[in-house]
Design a protein around this motif. Sequence first.
Motif, PDB file in Angstrom:
ATOM      1  N   ARG A 137      -0.950  -4.051   2.443  1.00 16.27           N
ATOM      2  CA  ARG A 137      -0.643  -2.657   2.768  1.00 16.27           C
ATOM      3  C   ARG A 137       0.788  -2.636   3.280  1.00 16.27           C
ATOM      4  NH1 ARG A 137      -4.835   1.031   3.151  1.00 16.27           N
ATOM      5  NH2 ARG A 137      -6.916   0.146   2.761  1.00 16.27           N
ATOM      6  N   ASP A 138       1.705  -2.418   2.353  1.00 17.63           N
ATOM      7  CA  ASP A 138       3.124  -2.509   2.678  1.00 17.63           C
ATOM      8  C   ASP A 138       3.634  -1.142   3.119  1.00 17.63           C
ATOM      9  OD1 ASP A 138       6.150  -2.507   2.075  1.00 17.63           O
ATOM     10  OD2 ASP A 138       5.595  -4.618   1.936  1.00 17.63           O
ATOM     11  N   GLU A 139       4.272  -1.108   4.287  1.00 21.51           N
ATOM     12  CA  GLU A 139       4.751   0.156   4.846  1.00 21.51           C
ATOM     13  C   GLU A 139       5.838   0.795   3.998  1.00 21.51           C
ATOM     14  OE1 GLU A 139       7.284  -0.380   8.392  1.00 21.51           O
ATOM     15  OE2 GLU A 139       7.002  -2.535   8.075  1.00 21.51           O
ATOM     16  N   HIS A 140       6.490   0.022   3.123  1.00 21.86           N
ATOM     17  CA  HIS A 140       7.577   0.573   2.328  1.00 21.86           C
ATOM     18  C   HIS A 140       7.112   1.138   0.996  1.00 21.86           C
ATOM     19  CE1 HIS A 140       9.664  -2.375   5.015  1.00 21.86           C
ATOM     20  NE2 HIS A 140      10.386  -1.303   5.224  1.00 21.86           N
ATOM     21  N   MET A 141       5.870   0.884   0.625  1.00 25.54           N
ATOM     22  CA  MET A 141       5.332   1.422  -0.619  1.00 25.54           C
ATOM     23  C   MET A 141       4.461   2.630  -0.301  1.00 25.54           C
ATOM     24  SD  MET A 141       4.672  -1.813  -3.157  1.00 25.54           S
ATOM     25  CE  MET A 141       3.605  -2.815  -2.150  1.00 25.54           C
ATOM     26  N   PRO A 142       4.235   3.517  -1.269  1.00 26.70           N
ATOM     27  CA  PRO A 142       3.499   4.746  -0.985  1.00 26.70           C
ATOM     28  C   PRO A 142       2.134   4.471  -0.351  1.00 26.70           C
ATOM     29  CG  PRO A 142       4.493   4.853  -3.163  1.00 26.70           C
ATOM     30  CD  PRO A 142       4.689   3.456  -2.667  1.00 26.70           C
ATOM     31  N   ALA A 143       1.869   5.154   0.773  1.00 30.26           N
ATOM     32  CA  ALA A 143       0.594   4.964   1.465  1.00 30.26           C
ATOM     33  C   ALA A 143      -0.574   5.431   0.603  1.00 30.26           C
ATOM     34  CB  ALA A 143       0.611   5.715   2.793  1.00 30.26           C
ATOM     35  N   ALA A 144      -0.343   6.436  -0.256  1.00 29.56           N
ATOM     36  CA  ALA A 144      -1.423   6.973  -1.081  1.00 29.56           C
ATOM     37  C   ALA A 144      -1.936   5.956  -2.090  1.00 29.56           C
ATOM     38  CB  ALA A 144      -0.957   8.233  -1.806  1.00 29.56           C
ATOM     39  N   SER A 145      -1.129   4.957  -2.429  1.00 31.07           N
ATOM     40  CA  SER A 145      -1.550   3.955  -3.412  1.00 31.07           C
ATOM     41  C   SER A 145      -2.064   2.679  -2.758  1.00 31.07           C
ATOM     42  CB  SER A 145      -0.388   3.610  -4.355  1.00 31.07           C
ATOM     43  OG  SER A 145       0.679   2.998  -3.639  1.00 31.07           O
TER      44      SER A 145
END
Length: 581
Positions: A119-127
Amino acid sequence: VLPTAMFLRPRRSQVGVSTSHKRRLLRLSTPRNLVAALTLTLVGAYLTWSLSAGLACVGDCPRAGPASRPSPPEGGVSAFCDEHFGYGWLRRWNATAAPRCWTAEGHLPGSRVTCRSVRDEHMPAASAPHAMCDVRGLVVDTSRMTRARCPRHRPGYLCETPTYHRYGQGAFELGCDWPSFSLADHSPDHGRDIYQAMAAGARGWLSPLVLRDTAPEPRPTLFVTREVREHANLFHCLTDLLNAFLTLRMLGWQTWGVLLLDDHPPGPFDELWARLHARGGGEGGDLVLTGGAKLPPVPRLSDITASKEGEGLGTEGCGGAACWGDGVAARRFQLEAMLQRGGSWRLTDPPTAGPKRPLYTAAAFPPPGYTSLLFAHLYEPSSCPHPTPLFADFRAFLLGLFDPARRTLGRPLAAAASDAFNVLVVSRRPGQGRRRVARQLANEEELVDALRALDGLEGRAVAVHLLDLAGLALEQQLARIAQTDLLVGMHGAGLAHALLARPGTALLELWPQPEGIWRCYEHFAEWAGLHYGRWANPDPSKHQKRGPTGDTTEVDVAAVAELARQLLTQVVASSGARQGS
């Protein structure tokens, strides 16, 4: 901190005050008032930080004009950039690899599913969660699939013609046990569709009867699902290709194939997938397309022959036995009956007649396009405004699909001092099947004239080209970008070429409004080692939102030309630094 101090710290003048006044002060110190005071404190601190950071600036914001690319910390890329936007981040993601489906001991042959999830904070949270799985021993049966307008687990988004697939039980058959499958472990997209079907098709082990009716595919294969319509957009195409690149890096595959699970209409960037498929097979990206020769198309799921003669991909809406059949149950029954009789299966037994289902010895499912670093910091400055080796290798990887020597399809990285500046202005106009185009440049000819007036800058000629990249073949587009010193254009997918441009060149982005800026191409420029500048339209009257062919913006040509001059000066400085080193 003043509001909190008012409640928590007594004033000197309060010494000796009356008892009733003290009661009033104590009432002010109730938990409710303390929470209000803390809230005011946090709001005040945020506003102070915002003003100091320039987020509330009026007029010419610090990031609006060209800024020299920040120098990396001494010693190279910072640890933060490597940990969040480089190979350190990729190693961290790969380190989460864990088996999800495995064969019971003593039962061979079998399958194995290994997944990596972060769960990467820099990638979209929705995905989130951002997952990638690879499979050993995967049987694909297209007769258990139907056409669909949307992925099952992401309905309502770009649901057009039925070019996705619904995967029924038996569509993906595994010889392993998946004891604790959970949809929550996978991205809420087509990934959940695929892995749910896999878990439903997990059979403990691959029986001899199943193997007898399959045709092995020894070449490791990337199973790719793209977004409809966005598969024809360069930005979104790069998100999918970056995920494919990262998947190959994590798995260490030296050879590979590509299988498109979607059946979207042909797009201008299908060639990239065809070249990726060809390069992975050792055929190389050096395929010379001369004399009318054509690059073989990338394989699609719809090209696979079904397991039974006369069966194939159905259409959305079929149900019951017409969709699912009872092939899996029949094979299981035959196997159980054979074992009860004490019989054995030998490799010399004749195979069944008819088409075979493919058995992939190694398969991988790159994450969906929306699970991508390219969406990081979409509305804010990047936390890593530096080039990283990961993005440099991705650029070389893509250019290597056209040039096996991984050259730059153009001039060397540092051009000679006598060379002319090449300025490319990207035109966005209707045509070639496009009736409406967003963010058009209303006075592009006037802008071209203003840029040509820079002729003689730094003792060089300035050659300005107005070009609609959509009218060129993909290899021609890349060649023109490689020869460009300054790329100028309204915000749009054509600026995604910045990620593939020569380091040390420049990007000048034009934005139709004074705010609401999408910073993706600013970050592309930073990660690719380009200089970046932006002109944001301060006058709403210059932006015509409704027109017969799309919205248009009249830019301030003098202001844009000045930004171009500053950027070209920086290009010269960086070129000199390269030659000096």
